[in-house]
Write an enzyme that holds these catalytic residues in place. Structure first.
Site, PDB file in Angstrom:
ATOM      1  N   HIS A 183       0.824  -1.214   0.000  1.00 16.83           N
ATOM      2  CA  HIS A 183       0.000   0.000   0.000  1.00 16.83           C
ATOM      3  C   HIS A 183       0.864   1.271   0.000  1.00 16.83           C
ATOM      4  CE1 HIS A 183       1.025   0.831   4.198  1.00 16.83           C
ATOM      5  NE2 HIS A 183       0.855  -0.481   4.420  1.00 16.83           N
ATOM      6  N   GLU A 203      -1.999  -7.149   7.394  1.00 12.23           N
ATOM      7  CA  GLU A 203      -0.684  -7.065   8.025  1.00 12.23           C
ATOM      8  C   GLU A 203      -0.660  -7.909   9.294  1.00 12.23           C
ATOM      9  OE1 GLU A 203       2.332  -7.073   7.979  1.00 12.23           O
ATOM     10  OE2 GLU A 203       2.876  -5.000   7.460  1.00 12.23           O
TER      11      GLU A 203
END
Length: 214
Positions: free
Chosen positions: A11, A84
């Site tokens: 990202h 994550e």
């Protein structure tokens, strides 16, 4: 069947990235720079004519994938397994702050020793298993004509890809972290998946050498 190419894409930047804070699964948005990074990277990745687009359901990955979805018309397919690492109550701390609070844990992380993140978070090994399984599931859904882009997170991607490729854990530190909005390109080879590019920010160049790996 298996996909023809996997692009695992980190990202764009967040304010916590800029402040060097541990994010984990805290749902932090892209900052203005991160939005521009995602837009620029999406324009490059669109040139690879992706056929499917997956993303973590955390908003920084969702927004990054959204830039590519806008350009390509692809529907984003969300998968929690692409999140994550879970750092539990460490979220929002810098490594310096963690070292003040829990110097033993910080030292183990720096030395590469096993360490659960937070009180009830994940270990590196656990997130690698989770992420690698997601990669296997995604690529097995594809065909040789598919280029699949996966918008996700840096640490999870790094260790998950290493496990997916069968790289021994002792060698994982040799693979550096991914910069914001950079990606890893994986291709199927003669004996499993192989790395085409690591931490890339530009389109893959054709390999011209005496060492063909197809």
């Amino acid at each position: 069947m298996t996909a023809g190419r996997l692009i695992v894409w980190r990202h764009g930047r967040t304010e916590w990235n800029l402040q060097d804070k541990i994010q984990g699964q805290a749902d932090i948005p892209l900052d203005s720079v991160g939005v521009e990074q995602a837009r620029a990277a999406a324009a490059r990745l669109a040139a690879l004519a992706p056929t499917r687009l997956f993303a973590s359901d955390l908003q920084r990955a969702v927004a990054t994938a959204g830039e590519l979805a806008t350009l390509t018309g692809l529907k984003i397919e969300y998968d929690e397994a692409l999140r994550e690492i879970n750092v539990d109550d460490w979220a929002g701390l810098t490594m310096a702050e963690l070292a003040d609070i829990n110097p033993e844990a910080a030292a183990r992380i720096r030395s590469g020793e096993p360490q659960r993140r937070g009180t009830a978070g994940e270990t590196i090994e656990e997130v690698a298993v989770r992420f690698s399984a997601a990669l296997s599931r995604i690529c097995e859904q594809g065909t040789a004509e598919d280029t699949i882009v996966i918008a996700t997170h840096g640490l999870a991607a790094r260790v998950g890809i290493c496990l997916f490729l069968g790289i021994p854990q002792a060698n994982w530190p040799a693979f550096g972290g991914l910069s914001n909005c950079n990606w890893v390109s994986l291709l199927p080879g003669r004996s499993g998946w192989r790395i085409e590019e690591w931490n890339a920010g530009s389109l893959p160049e054709p390999v011209m050498s005496d060492d063909p790996q197809r």
